[in-house]
Every structure is written in structure tokens, then in C-alpha cells.
Motif scaffolding. Sequence first.
Motif, PDB file in Angstrom:
ATOM      1  N   ALA A 295      -4.202   0.007 -13.516  1.00 23.35           N
ATOM      2  CA  ALA A 295      -4.102   1.464 -13.592  1.00 23.35           C
ATOM      3  C   ALA A 295      -2.653   1.915 -13.658  1.00 23.35           C
ATOM      4  O   ALA A 295      -1.769   1.338 -13.017  1.00 23.35           O
ATOM      5  CB  ALA A 295      -4.778   2.100 -12.379  1.00 23.35           C
ATOM      6  N   ILE A 296      -2.413   2.971 -14.445  1.00 27.16           N
ATOM      7  CA  ILE A 296      -1.123   3.646 -14.483  1.00 27.16           C
ATOM      8  C   ILE A 296      -1.365   5.106 -14.127  1.00 27.16           C
ATOM      9  O   ILE A 296      -2.253   5.755 -14.689  1.00 27.16           O
ATOM     10  CB  ILE A 296      -0.422   3.485 -15.846  1.00 27.16           C
ATOM     11  CG1 ILE A 296       0.916   4.238 -15.865  1.00 27.16           C
ATOM     12  CG2 ILE A 296      -1.317   3.883 -17.016  1.00 27.16           C
ATOM     13  CD1 ILE A 296       1.793   3.922 -17.070  1.00 27.16           C
ATOM     14  N   ILE A 297      -0.610   5.607 -13.156  1.00 28.36           N
ATOM     15  CA  ILE A 297      -0.856   6.920 -12.568  1.00 28.36           C
ATOM     16  C   ILE A 297       0.386   7.786 -12.748  1.00 28.36           C
ATOM     17  O   ILE A 297       1.500   7.357 -12.440  1.00 28.36           O
ATOM     18  CB  ILE A 297      -1.182   6.783 -11.066  1.00 28.36           C
ATOM     19  CG1 ILE A 297      -2.417   5.893 -10.867  1.00 28.36           C
ATOM     20  CG2 ILE A 297      -1.384   8.145 -10.419  1.00 28.36           C
ATOM     21  CD1 ILE A 297      -2.580   5.400  -9.447  1.00 28.36           C
TER      22      ILE A 297
ATOM     23  N   ASN B 132      -3.063  13.251  -3.939  1.00 32.51           N
ATOM     24  CA  ASN B 132      -4.179  12.594  -4.612  1.00 32.51           C
ATOM     25  C   ASN B 132      -3.733  11.380  -5.416  1.00 32.51           C
ATOM     26  O   ASN B 132      -4.517  10.448  -5.630  1.00 32.51           O
ATOM     27  CB  ASN B 132      -4.911  13.596  -5.517  1.00 32.51           C
ATOM     28  CG  ASN B 132      -5.826  14.509  -4.728  1.00 32.51           C
ATOM     29  OD1 ASN B 132      -6.860  14.081  -4.214  1.00 32.51           O
ATOM     30  ND2 ASN B 132      -5.436  15.764  -4.604  1.00 32.51           N
ATOM     31  N   ALA B 133      -2.486  11.354  -5.854  1.00 37.07           N
ATOM     32  CA  ALA B 133      -1.992  10.192  -6.589  1.00 37.07           C
ATOM     33  C   ALA B 133      -2.013   8.950  -5.707  1.00 37.07           C
ATOM     34  O   ALA B 133      -2.378   7.857  -6.165  1.00 37.07           O
ATOM     35  CB  ALA B 133      -0.575  10.454  -7.099  1.00 37.07           C
ATOM     36  N   ASP B 134      -1.645   9.110  -4.442  1.00 36.75           N
ATOM     37  CA  ASP B 134      -1.691   7.971  -3.510  1.00 36.75           C
ATOM     38  C   ASP B 134      -3.126   7.536  -3.250  1.00 36.75           C
ATOM     39  O   ASP B 134      -3.403   6.344  -3.102  1.00 36.75           O
ATOM     40  CB  ASP B 134      -1.011   8.340  -2.190  1.00 36.75           C
ATOM     41  CG  ASP B 134       0.483   8.559  -2.344  1.00 36.75           C
ATOM     42  OD1 ASP B 134       1.088   7.925  -3.239  1.00 36.75           O
ATOM     43  OD2 ASP B 134       1.046   9.360  -1.571  1.00 36.75           O
TER      44      ASP B 134
ATOM     45  N   PRO C  66       2.099  -6.823 -14.287  1.00 39.16           N
ATOM     46  CA  PRO C  66       1.971  -5.477 -13.714  1.00 39.16           C
ATOM     47  C   PRO C  66       0.509  -5.054 -13.634  1.00 39.16           C
ATOM     48  O   PRO C  66      -0.192  -5.058 -14.651  1.00 39.16           O
ATOM     49  CB  PRO C  66       2.772  -4.605 -14.672  1.00 39.16           C
ATOM     50  CG  PRO C  66       2.783  -5.365 -15.964  1.00 39.16           C
ATOM     51  CD  PRO C  66       2.794  -6.814 -15.588  1.00 39.16           C
ATOM     52  N   HIS C  67       0.063  -4.736 -12.442  1.00 36.68           N
ATOM     53  CA  HIS C  67      -1.342  -4.362 -12.244  1.00 36.68           C
ATOM     54  C   HIS C  67      -1.507  -2.868 -11.958  1.00 36.68           C
ATOM     55  O   HIS C  67      -2.523  -2.270 -12.300  1.00 36.68           O
ATOM     56  CB  HIS C  67      -1.931  -5.170 -11.091  1.00 36.68           C
ATOM     57  CG  HIS C  67      -3.378  -4.885 -10.820  1.00 36.68           C
ATOM     58  ND1 HIS C  67      -4.398  -5.474 -11.553  1.00 36.68           N
ATOM     59  CD2 HIS C  67      -3.993  -4.051  -9.935  1.00 36.68           C
ATOM     60  CE1 HIS C  67      -5.565  -5.033 -11.114  1.00 36.68           C
ATOM     61  NE2 HIS C  67      -5.342  -4.157 -10.143  1.00 36.68           N
ATOM     62  N   LEU C  68      -0.506  -2.273 -11.322  1.00 34.83           N
ATOM     63  CA  LEU C  68      -0.573  -0.861 -10.953  1.00 34.83           C
ATOM     64  C   LEU C  68       0.812  -0.254 -11.075  1.00 34.83           C
ATOM     65  O   LEU C  68       1.777  -0.780 -10.532  1.00 34.83           O
ATOM     66  CB  LEU C  68      -1.080  -0.718  -9.512  1.00 34.83           C
ATOM     67  CG  LEU C  68      -1.058   0.686  -8.897  1.00 34.83           C
ATOM     68  CD1 LEU C  68      -2.026   1.616  -9.622  1.00 34.83           C
ATOM     69  CD2 LEU C  68      -1.395   0.625  -7.404  1.00 34.83           C
ATOM     70  N   GLU C  69       0.908   0.852 -11.831  1.00 33.39           N
ATOM     71  CA  GLU C  69       2.145   1.622 -11.918  1.00 33.39           C
ATOM     72  C   GLU C  69       1.874   3.033 -11.442  1.00 33.39           C
ATOM     73  O   GLU C  69       0.896   3.657 -11.864  1.00 33.39           O
ATOM     74  CB  GLU C  69       2.672   1.685 -13.359  1.00 33.39           C
ATOM     75  CG  GLU C  69       3.405   0.445 -13.814  1.00 33.39           C
ATOM     76  CD  GLU C  69       4.064   0.624 -15.169  1.00 33.39           C
ATOM     77  OE1 GLU C  69       4.431  -0.401 -15.774  1.00 33.39           O
ATOM     78  OE2 GLU C  69       4.204   1.781 -15.641  1.00 33.39           O
ATOM     79  N   GLN C  70       2.737   3.536 -10.577  1.00 37.17           N
ATOM     80  CA  GLN C  70       2.599   4.903 -10.088  1.00 37.17           C
ATOM     81  C   GLN C  70       3.891   5.663 -10.367  1.00 37.17           C
ATOM     82  O   GLN C  70       4.952   5.321  -9.839  1.00 37.17           O
ATOM     83  CB  GLN C  70       2.277   4.915  -8.592  1.00 37.17           C
ATOM     84  CG  GLN C  70       1.982   6.320  -8.062  1.00 37.17           C
ATOM     85  CD  GLN C  70       1.478   6.295  -6.631  1.00 37.17           C
ATOM     86  OE1 GLN C  70       1.204   5.232  -6.072  1.00 37.17           O
ATOM     87  NE2 GLN C  70       1.346   7.468  -6.029  1.00 37.17           N
ATOM     88  N   TRP C  71       3.778   6.685 -11.204  1.00 39.72           N
ATOM     89  CA  TRP C  71       4.917   7.511 -11.593  1.00 39.72           C
ATOM     90  C   TRP C  71       4.853   8.852 -10.868  1.00 39.72           C
ATOM     91  O   TRP C  71       3.896   9.613 -11.044  1.00 39.72           O
ATOM     92  CB  TRP C  71       4.905   7.767 -13.097  1.00 39.72           C
ATOM     93  CG  TRP C  71       5.166   6.568 -13.951  1.00 39.72           C
ATOM     94  CD1 TRP C  71       4.343   5.496 -14.161  1.00 39.72           C
ATOM     95  CD2 TRP C  71       6.334   6.327 -14.748  1.00 39.72           C
ATOM     96  NE1 TRP C  71       4.914   4.602 -15.024  1.00 39.72           N
ATOM     97  CE2 TRP C  71       6.135   5.088 -15.404  1.00 39.72           C
ATOM     98  CE3 TRP C  71       7.512   7.037 -14.975  1.00 39.72           C
ATOM     99  CZ2 TRP C  71       7.090   4.554 -16.272  1.00 39.72           C
ATOM    100  CZ3 TRP C  71       8.451   6.506 -15.840  1.00 39.72           C
ATOM    101  CH2 TRP C  71       8.240   5.278 -16.470  1.00 39.72           C
ATOM    102  N   ARG C  72       5.861   9.126 -10.066  1.00 43.62           N
ATOM    103  CA  ARG C  72       5.994  10.441  -9.427  1.00 43.62           C
ATOM    104  C   ARG C  72       7.090  11.198 -10.177  1.00 43.62           C
ATOM    105  O   ARG C  72       8.247  10.767 -10.205  1.00 43.62           O
ATOM    106  CB  ARG C  72       6.349  10.291  -7.953  1.00 43.62           C
ATOM    107  CG  ARG C  72       6.439  11.621  -7.197  1.00 43.62           C
ATOM    108  CD  ARG C  72       6.743  11.382  -5.736  1.00 43.62           C
ATOM    109  NE  ARG C  72       5.646  10.692  -5.070  1.00 43.62           N
ATOM    110  CZ  ARG C  72       4.610  11.297  -4.516  1.00 43.62           C
ATOM    111  NH1 ARG C  72       4.509  12.620  -4.565  1.00 43.62           N
ATOM    112  NH2 ARG C  72       3.664  10.609  -3.915  1.00 43.62           N
TER     113      ARG C  72
END
Length: 362
Positions: free
Chosen positions: A261-263, A276-278, A317-323
Motif C-alpha cells: 500500500a501507498i498512502i 486516519n492515514a495512520d 518496499p511494502h508500505l509507503e506513507q506520505w504526509r
Amino acid sequence: MIDATMTKRMEEATRLTRAGRLHEAMALLQGGVPEARREGAPNRACRGGNTFDGTWQVNDKEDTVTKPASQAPPSAGAFKAGSFSNRVGTRDYKLYIPSGYHGQALPLVVMLHGCTQNPDDFAAGTDMNRLAEEQLCCVLYPAQPTTANNSKCWNWFKAEDQQREGGEPEILTGMTRMIIDTYGLDTTRVYVAGLSAGAAMATTLAMTYPDLFAAVGVHSGLPHGVAKSLPDALGAMQGGTGPLGGGNKAKGAGWASDVPAIIFHGDRDTTVHPSNADRVAAQYTTSRQTGATVEKGKVANGHGYTCTTYHNAKSEPHLEQWRVHGAGHAWSGGNTKGSYTDPKGPDATKEMLRFFFQHRQA
């Protein structure tokens, strides 16, 4: 910035809910939980079978998307309109086919629009068709009609639309499989992304059909299963006041997925609380993930961002979270030709495609 009318509607729905006047609150929300209004670069990169049940048709009308004149050689892909029906219901769609398609097994990206939007608006705002032309993939844009939701929101908060083999997930995956089968696309490279309500439905599809989708993109969305009604949805959107919305209860609700997932989420989002992103990330966090790497950057004359990347046991890379710092409820790096976009942010479309193409089904 957030539309004043939308803010007043949210405040009124909150007041009605707290007063126990749920029917009135739901009526107000069914009339629309509005998205943010339009907001205003390239960025550094942060590093089964095809059977379906249903009927479909492709309409005669066909639009074209042409590369800018500065790009040579000039070419145009086709943007076709169609309709799909199965035992659950019917949905229209638009399908972008790049000019480089000649029957080969290309990847497919399914794009789920936000409330009040439609496929044409979402395609314009995300600029996904232009990148699909350059990088050779097909893009499917299902359309939510007002007959299903007055504000054209995907019904992510209804129990009947949160399950495999039922509700909107069955319609959307049936449509996806039909497109794959019709055009001979690559079943190992099928991806889904969305904005807001579309992002919430995208994560529902990743949870309920992990055998179909090789990766998911969640922009300004919510976790799967944290709402069963409109009051629940409002609570979750505000930051977790609903019965399943607080803290890490999103994962405790019994849902987790190994789908990469990429968020993306703006930290000034007042429509869907940034927490909610977390919670979304928690549903995609697995015990096999290794430590996180963090990159901070800033778009020239735009927003800063923090990108946190988690890798699997193979260092992939399994999870990317962009704030996105300073951004509201809008597609990061989007084109102002579409609604709910913020061109000052990192390019979510570019980053999602990069992330997607790193993954395929086993």
C-alpha cells in the motif's frame, strides 16, 4: 481551503448526531459529505483467473487524450465510455487505452473518484491518463451514480458494501475482471487507487479481494470496516469518535491485508482527519516488515512532505506513507483542471504508479 458551506454542513451534522437526531444527520450527510474545493512539480521519489458474471457494453462515444505538443512523437490514446452489470447492480465507467496498446498484456489501474466527482473530472485532476500513455497501462474509472449515493460517494460506510461477493465490491471487481478479460490485460499487475470515499473503497477492495489487486493507493482515505452507518462515518472522518474509529481499533476490527500500500494524506485535512492515514497504515502493517526509513523533502515553491517506507523480508518496499505538510483534502500534485487538487504537493499519481509497478501478484 475548505469550502465554508461544507464546513457548516459538517458542523450541523455533528450537532444533530450529538443531539441524538440521527435521521436528520443522516439526511444531511446523504445529501453529501462534501469534499474540499479545488486547492492549489515534480518531486523526489521516495524510495487467478479472469472469470466474471455480468453484462457489459461499450458506448460509441470515444474521447481522445493527446500528449502535449512538446512531447514527440504526438500520439493519442482512447477514452472509452461503457457500462457493466451483474447480479448486484450496474455502473458506468470510462476506460483509458494508451496508443501503445496493440493487444499485449498491459497493467490495469482502477481509479475510484471522490464524492461529487465523476470519471472525467477525476482523470483530469489526477492526470493519470497522461502518465498511463507514457508508461503504458490501461486505466479504469468506475462511476458512482446519484441513484446509489446522492453525492456520488462510494458507500464505504455500509456493511453490505464492505464484503467479498456482495455490494459495490462485487460490482467493481466484476467490472475489473471484465476489462481484464476483454482486453487481455496482465492479471498479475492489477492495481486500485482512490481519493477520499474512493480511497476508502479502494482499501475495502484490497481487504476483500487481495487475490486480484497487486497493490493499493489510498489518498485522504479511511480504514476498512470502521463504520457501519453514516453517523459512524462522520465520527471516523472527524478523527475516531465513531464506535470503531479510535486509536488502533481499525486493526482490532479484524481486518488486515498483505497487499502493498501507498498512502497519501495532507496534515491540514479538515474533511478526513489526518489520523486516519495512520489507521489505514496499521491495517497494512505486517509482522514481516522491517524497520522504517524516513525521507523528508519539499516541492519547489510548494509543500514539504515526509515519506516513511517499510520493507518486507526481501527488502522490497511494502508500505509507503506520505504526509504532505500544509495540504488539505485534495489530490497531491494534481491538475487544477479537475476538482479537489493541490498542485503544490508531491505528485501522488507519479509516485503511486512507481510504487505499483514494483509489485505484481505471485
